[in-house]
Design an enzyme around this catalytic site. Sequence first.
Site, mmCIF file in Angstrom:
data_model
loop_
_atom_site.group_PDB
_atom_site.id
_atom_site.type_symbol
_atom_site.label_atom_id
_atom_site.label_comp_id
_atom_site.label_asym_id
_atom_site.label_seq_id
_atom_site.Cartn_x
_atom_site.Cartn_y
_atom_site.Cartn_z
ATOM 1 N N ALA A 50 -2.521 6.678 -1.482
ATOM 2 C CA ALA A 50 -3.855 6.354 -1.388
ATOM 3 C C ALA A 50 -3.768 5.665 0.088
ATOM 4 O O ALA A 50 -2.747 5.306 0.621
ATOM 5 C CB ALA A 50 -4.143 5.089 -2.391
ATOM 6 N N LYS A 51 -4.898 5.357 0.704
ATOM 7 C CA LYS A 51 -5.050 4.584 1.826
ATOM 8 C C LYS A 51 -6.612 3.998 1.953
ATOM 9 O O LYS A 51 -7.527 4.527 1.482
ATOM 10 C CB LYS A 51 -4.616 5.441 3.177
ATOM 11 C CG LYS A 51 -4.059 4.485 4.360
ATOM 12 C CD LYS A 51 -2.784 4.385 4.078
ATOM 13 C CE LYS A 51 -2.153 3.375 5.503
ATOM 14 N NZ LYS A 51 -0.774 3.050 5.317
ATOM 15 N N GLY A 52 -6.611 2.616 2.704
ATOM 16 C CA GLY A 52 -7.889 2.332 2.815
ATOM 17 C C GLY A 52 -8.041 1.647 4.304
ATOM 18 O O GLY A 52 -6.937 1.476 5.039
#
Length: 419
Positions: free
Chosen positions: A107-109
């Site tokens: 994931a990444k944000g």
Amino acid sequence: MASASTVNPFETAKKQVDIVADLIGLEAGTREVLKHPKRELTVNFPVRMDDNSYRVYTGYRVQYNMARGPTKGGIRYHPQVTLDEVRALAAWMTWKCAVVNIPYGGAKGGVVCDPKHLSKGELERLTRRFASEIAPIIGPEMDIPAPDVYTDGQTMAWIMDTYSMQKGYSVPGVVTGKPISLGGSEGRGEATGRGCAYVIREAAKDLGLRVKGATVAVQGFGNVGSSAAKILHDEQGARIVALSDVQGGIYAPDGLNPHAVEAHRIRTGSVVGFPGAQAISNEELLERSVDILVPAALESQITDRNADRIDAKILGEGANGPTTPAADRVLYEKGVWVLPDVLANAGGVTVSYFEWAQNIQGFYWPLAEVNARLERVMVGSYREVEKVASARKVHRRTAAYVLAIQRVVDAMRERGIYP
Ligand code: NAD
């Protein structure tokens, strides 16, 4: 890091999937799944500024693939964050977790903001509101954020506290990279550099190069670069001949003591001006004749413009994406032993996994145990990448992607398609 580059990183990430899919003969359906993020959340939220005005910020959280477990990846604060950049970074996290075989998806944000122009209070309010906005899709069993560009242990502490306040009890396992006082792991700070030093040591063994006395240049004397330099110097007896940061580089053929250079950097703000060393530019550092080169600063440092002048036996990619695909081909033909980023800098996410495992058990490990487990993971993963590289006669970056994507595909196949 977000850059002015016109290349869309998500297009690059999808092309990489296609290359591997061709190599391992993936059917169209699976290939399509691997080229789409599973879940994306965009949030627009107000933050009260110090002068009592309100500003609306945009943030993203992308969970790319969760076939192998909860998703894992950092949150970055940067003015140039885009959804496509976050998608690409989330895809790369999926492959990185799979290369080292930790039970996570990727994931990444990101939040589009300029943290350099925010006060600590504004940063705290922005972080807490962003944490609330993404709270429905994060959690120790779902998606576990960590620090990235311009976020740190303090940011993680605010996220952990905000999430915990909403639940009504402390949930340390919702983020990693926390301060030790809140359940952070021993050894997390230096884990990326340590993991990089371990795989360099293994490559040197295979190459017949003695690390003791071998010459090393490190671009970027930050978290990753300084830890790698200290471990190669202190534990493996390497001779650190060149170091650099954003202000420039230093060179000393007889060797530099990275601890003394760090003390100088803490005193003066840069490695530049270290007594007894010669000044060199970052470009010159990359082209020095050395046994081991560790780019640990930014992406796209080794390109088709300088690849033919790289004069190192081993290239250990501490940074993410320091070598462009065109440069990769040149280095492969020159016989440079490239340890790709998804392997060479996976020590950080590995110890993040250890942090999460300690949090959910409520049982904490001493530093020696963390490091011994990290060494096992890094050495084992290095060997597996080598096996694929020699069996398929491909370079190590491709081998790492083949290993990773195959693992994700295996998990997807075992699970099947719901319903
Ligand atoms: P950091 O901010 O601690 O250090 C970055 C270093 O690079 C600093 O010394 C800085 O002065 C230098 N630098 C910045 N711009 C430069 C330029 N134009 N030329 C030369 N040097 C420059 O960051 P970090 O955490 O050490 O991360 C470095 C790289 O490693 C990044 O690519 C990051 O994505 C990657 N990485 C970090 C981790 C981690 O655990 N910290 C994990 C995996 C990958």
